[in-house]
Write an enzyme that holds these catalytic residues in place. Structure first.
Site, PDB file in Angstrom:
ATOM      1  N   ASP A 337      84.882-108.238  41.778  1.00  0.00           N
ATOM      2  CA  ASP A 337      84.291-106.903  41.760  1.00  0.00           C
ATOM      3  C   ASP A 337      82.785-107.049  41.772  1.00  0.00           C
ATOM      4  O   ASP A 337      82.255-108.050  41.326  1.00  0.00           O
ATOM      5  CB  ASP A 337      84.647-106.188  40.450  1.00  0.00           C
ATOM      6  CG  ASP A 337      86.039-105.639  40.481  1.00  0.00           C
ATOM      7  OD1 ASP A 337      86.585-105.529  41.581  1.00  0.00           O
ATOM      8  OD2 ASP A 337      86.570-105.326  39.407  1.00  0.00           O
TER       9      ASP A 337
HETATM   10  P1  ATP Z   1      83.192-101.930  41.649  1.00  0.00           P
HETATM   11  O1  ATP Z   1      84.472-101.716  42.367  1.00  0.00           O
HETATM   12  O2  ATP Z   1      82.407-103.057  42.198  1.00  0.00           O
HETATM   13  O3  ATP Z   1      83.311-101.984  40.174  1.00  0.00           O
HETATM   14  P2  ATP Z   1      82.138 -99.232  41.646  1.00  0.00           P
HETATM   15  O4  ATP Z   1      81.957 -99.111  40.197  1.00  0.00           O
HETATM   16  O5  ATP Z   1      81.064 -98.675  42.513  1.00  0.00           O
HETATM   17  O6  ATP Z   1      82.259-100.698  42.112  1.00  0.00           O
HETATM   18  P3  ATP Z   1      84.119 -97.216  41.603  1.00  0.00           P
HETATM   19  O7  ATP Z   1      83.990 -97.100  40.148  1.00  0.00           O
HETATM   20  O8  ATP Z   1      85.440 -97.136  42.256  1.00  0.00           O
HETATM   21  O9  ATP Z   1      83.499 -98.555  42.077  1.00  0.00           O
HETATM   22  O10 ATP Z   1      83.150 -96.108  42.220  1.00  0.00           O
HETATM   23  C1  ATP Z   1      83.177 -95.751  43.575  1.00  0.00           C
HETATM   24  C2  ATP Z   1      82.159 -94.682  43.843  1.00  0.00           C
HETATM   25  O11 ATP Z   1      82.489 -93.498  43.125  1.00  0.00           O
HETATM   26  C3  ATP Z   1      80.753 -95.040  43.394  1.00  0.00           C
HETATM   27  O12 ATP Z   1      80.045 -95.695  44.397  1.00  0.00           O
HETATM   28  C4  ATP Z   1      80.148 -93.693  43.071  1.00  0.00           C
HETATM   29  O13 ATP Z   1      79.618 -93.097  44.230  1.00  0.00           O
HETATM   30  C5  ATP Z   1      81.325 -92.866  42.607  1.00  0.00           C
HETATM   31  N1  ATP Z   1      81.411 -92.848  41.138  1.00  0.00           N
HETATM   32  C6  ATP Z   1      81.568 -93.894  40.291  1.00  0.00           C
HETATM   33  N2  ATP Z   1      81.632 -93.507  39.016  1.00  0.00           N
HETATM   34  C7  ATP Z   1      81.525 -92.156  39.018  1.00  0.00           C
HETATM   35  C8  ATP Z   1      81.536 -91.141  38.003  1.00  0.00           C
HETATM   36  N3  ATP Z   1      81.674 -91.438  36.714  1.00  0.00           N
HETATM   37  N4  ATP Z   1      81.394 -89.860  38.395  1.00  0.00           N
HETATM   38  C9  ATP Z   1      81.265 -89.553  39.684  1.00  0.00           C
HETATM   39  N5  ATP Z   1      81.257 -90.444  40.677  1.00  0.00           N
HETATM   40  C10 ATP Z   1      81.379 -91.729  40.377  1.00  0.00           C
END
Ligand code: ATP
Length: 818
Positions: A337
């Site tokens: 990740d």
């Molecule tokens: P990784 O998979 O490397 O941990 P990540 O944290 O970006 O990456 P996700 O948590 O799936 O992966 O987030 C995907 C997308 O969703 C982010 O790029 C962001 O735009 C949006 N996002 C993440 N967290 C939130 C939140 N708490 N509220 C709203 N949108 C969010």
């Protein structure tokens, strides 16, 4: 003070059928949760929230098991025969060896078991509770009846509890009811006493939250839970048998058959061909068997693995299943990740773009120093900015706590960065959250990629606030918010350009939008949140790579291990971060949607070629692991969410995050990272390779000693000589070498060059041709040296006793030299 009278937690309390108010009053829990004093007093009364540990194998049993090994059986048989022959000295030494070996195995296995168990304890389940109006994270064992627990997807329910509020809450109760389909929960009372599976107003200890969120009032802990009633046993004994150990056991059996055959042959050759006395030849055969059996081997391997487990734990990699120690050493691909594992997860808002203006934000990390400065708006008025900052505070589940060591964050680091942003704009978070009550919300899920809240203020203003991935939010908007608060048209192309520019600098973007609604509107439905919004703007967050991750990536490259980054983030951002990390292929990345479109060959090719995978869903991850495995890659895969479980289970080594990860992910994994850090995986691979090396070194050391001595006896019989060494001497040599010299090899530090050689081919047997050749070669060297020394002494007329002493010392000298 009178002793408090707490409700009993009998089965017939029928919590499922009463209202939440009644449950509150029965359990004497105020709305804001119990206070610390009350929790302590209840813990005294009800005890800790633990199930009794499984009864361990008794000490005697554990000791006896040490003798249940074919190598030892042969020794015991030899001992009995020696007794029958009246050779009391030899018999006592043989039994002495059996006993010493048993004791060593017993102590070492005990240590290994202890190591695994203390590691298990490091993995205690955490739970969130509401106490005295504040959210706390505590060890699940500290929960008491009457506590209010907060649940979200991926959590393991820490105790039996009556639900107070739910939001799309679903739990997987298969561990309790056998029903594999997740159950939708609600707060409505159900008929008293119906089947456990139908008590929808309850959640059960040990079950898993698969979606949604909820609050619940704990009605039973420890043994007074449904789980406690059916199982009465919390943990299984740690598994100590690994594939390698199984192979070694199998090897031991084959070796024994060979040794027995050789011993029989020696006896026959001596009596029939050389015409020696039967008793003496029998003695020789027994000596041969005793000499050839590497009785210390299984214990040596167990201890090597246990030392590896401990070394890894010291460096924050917690091994949940012992075989992972070996597998880690042969990993060829690590899929990691991005956020928090390769990057620091200390997010800072760096820029804001509203429909009218661009802003820069200064300061770094979780401190309040810094400002928001307009890059293009000297007048300073921008309604979109005000509303965006407000949305950042309200559409947010995190909290900041001021401590002596600075600000501590509770919740998602990205959301915490939004609170810091609010502070920089001098907004009062606490006050605003009180003023704008949240009436409903849609939690963030990685597949929807947005979060929405419905907030009401006291002046009859009501709005839906949404934040999420820009490509998700932009299509939901019908217009943009202008600086005077009016609406303007939305130009998706130019917004995509802004996202692209932020991404090129490795920044993650978040879009904010809102919709005013009627004050009567108190329920937030998905359809409401997903259309007719007004865009407030974008923010860019910085989350730099960890320095140690950059180093670890380059170490992996040298070690022939391909590192692939998998993220839910934007492709552009992911590629920029990938480049800063030094991944091999950062020219081209792929999104989950594109990946899923490919046919089987395309997927196989992409899985090998591409190193940056963005906007990846848990299903995409599973497909990727399977494609890599079809390509004969030994894959380690990290994960944190509840949906990551299938990919983690499929991977050769599933690696879960200990801090940020869910309980579900941990349980599907072989390894848990206590620090969520990529460098820890690379360190564990290094240790894994070192462990495998040490096992090979031990084999390479022990086997020629046994081989040399066996050949010595064989040669003596065939040549019609007196035995150059007696069984007693042989056993003494074996014991001394097994416990001293070979044991030292198990603790050998990892070779400095382990990460500079390519991964071990997965199909490579532990007995490589080189190893077999070396064992045979050294056996013959020992034979030649010992036999010559023995003969020289005989020829010099030194007497058999002296010659044997010299021979034994030659064997030992050879070993030490070797
Ligand atoms: P990784 O998979 O490397 O941990 P990540 O944290 O970006 O990456 P996700 O948590 O799936 O992966 O987030 C995907 C997308 O969703 C982010 O790029 C962001 O735009 C949006 N996002 C993440 N967290 C939130 C939140 N708490 N509220 C709203 N949108 C969010």
């Amino acid at each position: 003070m009178t002793k408090p009278s707490y409700p009993s937690l009998e089965e017939d309390q029928q919590w499922e059928s009463i209202t939440t108010e009644k449950a509150h009053s029965l359990l004497q829990t105020p709305e804001q949760g119990l206070d610390d004093e009350e929790v302590l007093s209840r813990r005294d009364y009800y005890g800790e929230n633990r199930l009794p540990e499984v009864r361990k194998r008794s000490v005697i049993r554990r000791f006896l098991v040490q003798f249940n090994n074919i190598l030892i059986h042969v020794l015991i048989a030899a001992g009995l025969v020696t007794v029958a022959l009246g050779e009391w000295l030899d018999a006592s030494v043989i039994f002495g060896v059996v006993l010493i070996n048993g004791i060593i195995g017993f102590i070492q296995e005990g240590k290994a078991e202890q190591a695994m168990e203390s590691i298990r304890r490091m993995l205690s389940t955490r739970a969130r509770v509401l106490r005295d109006g504040e959210h706390h994270e505590v060890d699940a064992a500290e929960i008491v009846p009457g506590d209010i627990i907060l649940l979200e997807s991926g959590d393991r329910v820490p105790a039996d509890a009556r639900l107070l509020a739910v939001k799309g809450l679903r739990t997987d109760e298969s561990s309790l009811t056998g029903e594999s389909v997740p159950v939708d929960k609600s707060t409505d009372p159900v008929e008293a006493g119906i089947a456990i599976a139908d008590r929808l107003s309850m959640v059960w200890s040990g079950t898993l939250v698969t979606a949604g969120q909820g609050h619940a009032l704990v009605t039973g802990t420890g043994e007074a839970t449904e789980l406690g009633r059916i199982s009465q046993a919390a943990e299984n004994a740690p598994e100590l048998v690994t594939p390698l150990l199984r192979k070694i056991h199998q090897f031991g059996r084959q070796l024994t058959v060979l040794i027995l055959a050789l011993a029989a042959l020696t006896y026959l050759a001596g009596t029939l061909w050389r015409g020696q006395p039967a008793a003496e030849m029998f003695f020789a055969a027994v000596s041969l068997a005793v000499a050839a059996i590497p009785e210390g081997l299984p214990a040596i391997i167990t201890i090597t693995l246990a030392i590896g487990v401990q070394a890894m734990a010291r460096r924050n990699a917690i091994i949940r299943r012992l075989p992972a120690v070996e597998t880690l050493g042969s990993v060829t691909v690590i899929c990691s990740d991005k956020t928090g594992t390769l990057t620091r997860n200390e997010m800072t808002v760096r820029g804001i773009q509203t429909p009218s203006h661009a802003y820069a934000v200064t300061g770094a990390g979780y401190t309040r120093e810094g400002d928001i400065t307009a890059e293009s708006n000297p007048s300073g008025d921008d309604r979109a900015l005000d509303d965006l900052l407000l949305a950042g505070i309200l559409c947010n589940d995190s909290h900041l706590k001021d401590t002596d060591q600075g600000i501590r964050i509770a919740g998602d680091p990205m959301e915490a960065a939004l609170l810091i942003l609010g502070d920089k704009a001098e907004l009062d978070t606490r006050q605003l959250r009180k003023h704008w009550t949240r009436t409903d919300y849609i939690p963030f899920e990685s597949d929807t990629r947005y979060m929405a809240t419905l907030n009401h203020d006291h002046a009859d203003d009501a709005r839906i606030l949404v934040k999420g991935a820009p490509e998700r939010i932009l299509p939901m908007c019908r217009g943009v918010c202008l600086e005077d608060g009016g609406d303007g048209p939305i130009d998706a192309r130019s917004w995509e350009e802004v996202v692209h520019n932020y991404a090129r600098q490795g920044r993650r973007t978040l879009a904010f939008a809102m919709k005013r609604v009627d004050p009567q509107h108190t329920v937030l439905k998905q359809e409401d949140a997903e259309e007719g919004l007004v865009l407030l703007g974008l923010i860019a967050l910085e989350d730099p790579p960890r320095d140690e991750a950059i180093k670890a990536v380059s170490e992996c490259r040298e070690a022939g291990i391909r590192v692939k980054m998998i993220t839910g983030d934007h492709l552009g951002t992911a590629l920029a971060i990938g480049e800063q990390l030094g991944l091999r292929n950062t020219r081209k990345g792929m999104t989950g949607a594109d990946f899923q479109q490919l046919d089987e060959d395309g997927i196989a090719a992409a899985a090998v070629e591409i190193d940056v995978f963005a906007r990846f869903s848990p299903e995409n991850k599973l497909t990727l692991v399977q494609a890599l495995q079809k390509n004969n890659q030994i894959t380690a895969m990290t994960g944190d969410g509840v949906n990551d479980s299938p990919a983690l289970r499929s991977a050769d080594v599933g690696v879960a995050m200990g801090r940020g990860g869910t309980e579900a992910a941990r349980e599907a994994s072989e390894v848990v990272l206590a620090d969520d850090n990529f460098a820890t995986i690379a360190g564990a691979v290094r240790t894994g390779r070192g462990v495998y090396d040490n096992i090979r070194k031990s084999l390479m050391f022990i086997l020629p000693t046994n081989g040399g001595q066996a050949l010595l006896i064989l040669a003596a019989v065939v040549a019609g000589l007196t035995l150059p060494v007696t069984p007693v001497q042989v056993l003494w040599v074996n014991m001394v070498t097994a416990v001293t010299l070979a044991l030292a090899l198990t603790m050998e530090p990892t070779e400095p060059n382990v990460m500079r050689r390519p991964p071990r081919p997965p199909a490579e047997p532990i007995f490589t041709p080189f190893l077999s050749w070396r064992v045979i070669f050294v056996s013959f060297l020992i034979l030649a040296a010992t036999l010559s020394v023995f003969n020289l002494h005989i020829q010099d007329g030194m007497g058999i006793e002296t010659a044997r002493t010299a021979a034994v010392n030659t064997v030992i000298a050879c070993q030490i030299f070797y």
